[in-house]
Each structure stands twice: as structure tokens, then as C-alpha cells.
Design a protein around this motif. Structure first.
Motif, mmCIF file in Angstrom:
data_model
loop_
_atom_site.group_PDB
_atom_site.id
_atom_site.type_symbol
_atom_site.label_atom_id
_atom_site.label_comp_id
_atom_site.label_asym_id
_atom_site.label_seq_id
_atom_site.Cartn_x
_atom_site.Cartn_y
_atom_site.Cartn_z
ATOM 1 N N PHE A 126 1.059 -1.259 0.022
ATOM 2 C CA PHE A 126 -0.166 -0.098 0.346
ATOM 3 C C PHE A 126 0.989 1.195 0.031
ATOM 4 O O PHE A 126 1.542 0.964 0.745
ATOM 5 C CB PHE A 126 -0.599 -0.284 1.646
ATOM 6 N N ASP A 127 0.807 2.071 -1.066
ATOM 7 C CA ASP A 127 1.768 3.223 -0.670
ATOM 8 C C ASP A 127 0.274 4.538 0.050
ATOM 9 O O ASP A 127 -0.616 4.933 -0.524
ATOM 10 C CB ASP A 127 1.651 3.582 -2.546
ATOM 11 N N LYS A 128 0.742 4.873 0.542
ATOM 12 C CA LYS A 128 0.059 6.131 1.395
ATOM 13 C C LYS A 128 -1.353 5.679 1.548
ATOM 14 O O LYS A 128 -1.960 6.544 1.233
ATOM 15 C CB LYS A 128 1.154 7.299 0.634
ATOM 16 N N SER A 129 -1.857 4.915 1.691
ATOM 17 C CA SER A 129 -3.051 4.717 1.770
ATOM 18 C C SER A 129 -3.353 4.411 3.555
ATOM 19 O O SER A 129 -2.880 3.980 4.805
ATOM 20 C CB SER A 129 -2.920 2.923 2.175
ATOM 21 N N LYS A 130 -4.730 4.824 3.472
ATOM 22 C CA LYS A 130 -5.318 5.405 4.817
ATOM 23 C C LYS A 130 -6.094 3.937 5.124
ATOM 24 O O LYS A 130 -6.906 3.777 5.844
ATOM 25 C CB LYS A 130 -6.001 6.042 4.701
ATOM 26 N N SER A 131 -6.636 3.247 4.067
ATOM 27 C CA SER A 131 -7.460 1.845 4.216
ATOM 28 C C SER A 131 -6.512 0.592 3.766
ATOM 29 O O SER A 131 -7.530 -0.459 4.426
ATOM 30 C CB SER A 131 -8.042 1.983 3.404
#
Length: 144
Positions: A126-131
Motif C-alpha cells: 500500500f502506497d500512502k494508503s489509509k484503508s
């Protein structure tokens, strides 16, 4: 009456001290929306749930046998629009052979022309993912 008050107090304390829950990852719904994104020239082959379990997993890995003379498209669908999934494809020796990261850009799919039949490893991160949630579908077509 004392028992009822005790039970209500314990319930209230449990509710207020419980850790905040992350939004649920519903990868199967994401996959259902992702399948139509495959171009018509590719036949649906396989789908993968990409669930980072709220940040607990740095990457999610699967393996799959790919056949020589076949083109494969790995299509990515993050849960939240604007977030990115990173996919990296490795051969059986764990040599990196493809990724959707090109410079500082992250593509939403990769196409891989298989030259050797064998087991390949697909990792998702995940790249800069919040989920920390998404889905992926793989399509195939015979190479010309």
C-alpha cells in the motif's frame, strides 16, 4: 438490582475503553467492481483480495502458475479512490520481473508476457494508503 448496575457499568466501561475500529475491508465488493476494468482482449482468470488488516500487514503475497506464451494483466483496485496499490511480480527464484511503479508514478495495472512456465509470486503493498484495502484481478490472453 446491584447485579444489573454492575453489568451496565462493565458494559459501559468496555464500550468506552474499546479501541477504535478501522473501517471494514470489503475486498469482494471491490473485486466485483474491478473485473469490468479488464480490457475486452483479456479473459478473466483470477481475483485476489488485498487486505492489509488495517496496517497490520506490510504486504500481501500470493503465488500463481503462469504459462509460457501468455500475456497476463494484473489490474489493481484500491478501496479508496485516489489511493494506490503497488504490485510486484517475482519469478520462482524471487527475482523481480515487473512492477507498476514507474519513476514516481504508480500505474493501475501491469501487463506481463510470460516467457517461462512456472510459479510466480505476486506481492501487493500500500502506497500512502489509509484503508490498506483493495482488490486485484488477473486476466490472460494468448501472445501473438
Amino acid at each position: 438490582m446491584k447485579i444489573l448496575i454492575t453489568v451496565l457499568t462493565v458494559a459501559a466501561l468496555s464500550f468506552f475503553s474499546a479501541p477504535t475500529a478501522n473501517a471494514q475491508c470489503n475486498s469482494s465488493e471491490i473485486i466485483d467492481l474491478c473485473v469490468p476494468n479488464l480490457p475486452n482482449s483479456f479473459m478473466f482468470l483470477k481475483s485476489y483480495e488485498v487486505n492489509g488488516k488495517g496496517g497490520q500487514l506490510e504486504k500481501v503475497e500470493y503465488s500463481y502458475p503462469f504459462a509460457k506464451g501468455t500475456d497476463y494483466m494484473i489490474n489493481l483496485c484500491p478501496q479508496v479512490e485516489g489511493e494506490s496499490l503497488v504490485v510486484t511480480l517475482y519469478d520462482y527464484k524471487r527475482n523481480e520481473i515487473a512492477t507498476n511503479v514507474v519513476g514516481d508514478q504508480i500505474a493501475s495495472a501491469i501487463v506481463f508476457s510470460c516467457k517461462t512456465t512456472g510459479i510466480y509470486y505476486i506481492t501487493y503493498s500500500f502506497d500512502k494508503s489509509k484503508s490498506d484495502c483493495g482488490g486485484s484481478v488477473i486476466g490472460l490472453k494468448k501472445s501473438n
